[in-house]
Design an enzyme around this catalytic site. Structure first.
Site, PDB file in Angstrom:
ATOM      1  CB  VAL A   1     -48.309  -1.674 -12.360  1.00 24.82           C
ATOM      2  CG1 VAL A   1     -49.719  -1.219 -12.716  1.00 24.82           C
ATOM      3  CG2 VAL A   1     -47.629  -0.640 -11.458  1.00 24.82           C
TER       4      VAL A   1
ATOM      5  CG  HIS B   1     -46.629  -2.000 -17.669  1.00 25.06           C
ATOM      6  ND1 HIS B   1     -47.295  -2.770 -16.750  1.00 25.06           N
ATOM      7  CD2 HIS B   1     -45.343  -1.914 -17.231  1.00 25.06           C
ATOM      8  CE1 HIS B   1     -46.470  -3.112 -15.775  1.00 25.06           C
ATOM      9  NE2 HIS B   1     -45.275  -2.621 -16.047  1.00 25.06           N
TER      10      HIS B   1
ATOM     11  CG  HIS C   1     -40.908  -1.010 -18.667  1.00 26.36           C
ATOM     12  ND1 HIS C   1     -40.835  -0.168 -17.579  1.00 26.36           N
ATOM     13  CD2 HIS C   1     -41.540  -2.123 -18.231  1.00 26.36           C
ATOM     14  CE1 HIS C   1     -41.401  -0.751 -16.527  1.00 26.36           C
ATOM     15  NE2 HIS C   1     -41.833  -1.940 -16.894  1.00 26.36           N
TER      16      HIS C   1
HETATM   17  P1  AMP Z   1     -43.304  -3.097 -13.658  1.00 21.82           P
HETATM   18  O1  AMP Z   1     -42.390  -3.178 -12.465  1.00 21.82           O
HETATM   19  O2  AMP Z   1     -42.770  -3.724 -14.873  1.00 21.82           O
HETATM   20  O3  AMP Z   1     -44.698  -3.554 -13.306  1.00 21.82           O
HETATM   21  O4  AMP Z   1     -43.400  -1.556 -14.004  1.00 21.82           O
HETATM   22  C1  AMP Z   1     -44.288  -0.680 -13.402  1.00 21.82           C
HETATM   23  C2  AMP Z   1     -43.767   0.694 -13.649  1.00 21.82           C
HETATM   24  O5  AMP Z   1     -44.836   1.602 -13.422  1.00 21.82           O
HETATM   25  C3  AMP Z   1     -42.616   1.125 -12.729  1.00 21.82           C
HETATM   26  O6  AMP Z   1     -41.487   1.435 -13.533  1.00 21.82           O
HETATM   27  C4  AMP Z   1     -43.170   2.331 -11.995  1.00 21.82           C
HETATM   28  O7  AMP Z   1     -42.202   3.329 -11.807  1.00 21.82           O
HETATM   29  C5  AMP Z   1     -44.286   2.788 -12.910  1.00 21.82           C
HETATM   30  N1  AMP Z   1     -45.391   3.499 -12.289  1.00 21.82           N
HETATM   31  C6  AMP Z   1     -46.083   3.137 -11.185  1.00 21.82           C
HETATM   32  N2  AMP Z   1     -47.062   4.026 -10.940  1.00 21.82           N
HETATM   33  C7  AMP Z   1     -46.997   4.963 -11.930  1.00 21.82           C
HETATM   34  C8  AMP Z   1     -47.749   6.141 -12.233  1.00 21.82           C
HETATM   35  N3  AMP Z   1     -48.776   6.533 -11.479  1.00 21.82           N
HETATM   36  N4  AMP Z   1     -47.386   6.860 -13.322  1.00 21.82           N
HETATM   37  C9  AMP Z   1     -46.344   6.470 -14.096  1.00 21.82           C
HETATM   38  N5  AMP Z   1     -45.608   5.365 -13.865  1.00 21.82           N
HETATM   39  C10 AMP Z   1     -45.927   4.626 -12.788  1.00 21.82           C
END
Ligand code: AMP
Length: 114
Positions: free
Chosen positions: A96, A100, A102
């Site tokens: 995404v 962000h 984690h």
């Molecule tokens: P990354 O792979 O580091 O970009 O992490 C993106 C994270 O966003 C993943 O762990 C997904 O599970 C999480 N994610 C994607 N869409 C949503 C959403 N609508 N609400 C909460 N988490 C999400």
């Protein structure tokens, strides 16, 4: 960014399990948790990743990190320990494109997560 799902969450235009929000950051539970506790902390304004958050944003970044630690405390994982990470770009595993962090814990963490 109109099509960014995390912008929509920050603006309240997409549902999320939000655990904290202020004028600068939003924290919500990851929809696909990789640990018993898995919260994402984002700046409300859009940056694709840490690469785009310039030196001008040092206050915002410091605030975001402080909120990560506060979330860990609120989730009761600060004493037991937790992991914080941000993925950057394709080879970094970022899926995404909105900066962000984690925050993961609530269990022993081994190997690669998120
Ligand atoms: P990354 O792979 O580091 O970009 O992490 C993106 C994270 O966003 C993943 O762990 C997904 O599970 C999480 N994610 C994607 N869409 C949503 C959403 N609508 N609400 C909460 N988490 C999400």
């Amino acid at each position: 960014m109109d099509e960014c799902i995390f912008c929509k969450i920050a603006q309240g235009d997409m549902p999320a399990d939000t655990v904290y929000q202020d004028e600068r950051v939003t924290a919500f539970r990851d929809v696909s948790p990789q640990a018993k506790t898995h919260v994402l902390v984002i700046p409300n304004v859009h940056y694709d990743s840490l690469n785009e958050a310039s030196a001008d944003e040092s206050d915002l970044l410091a605030h975001t990190l402080r909120i990560c630690a506060m979330v860990a405390r609120d989730e009761g994982i600060d004493e037991s320990g937790y992991r914080m990470l941000t993925n950057i770009g394709e080879e970094g595993g970022q899926s995404v494109a909105h900066l962000h962090f984690h925050v993961m814990g609530g269990q022993e963490l081994t190997g690669k997560l998120a």
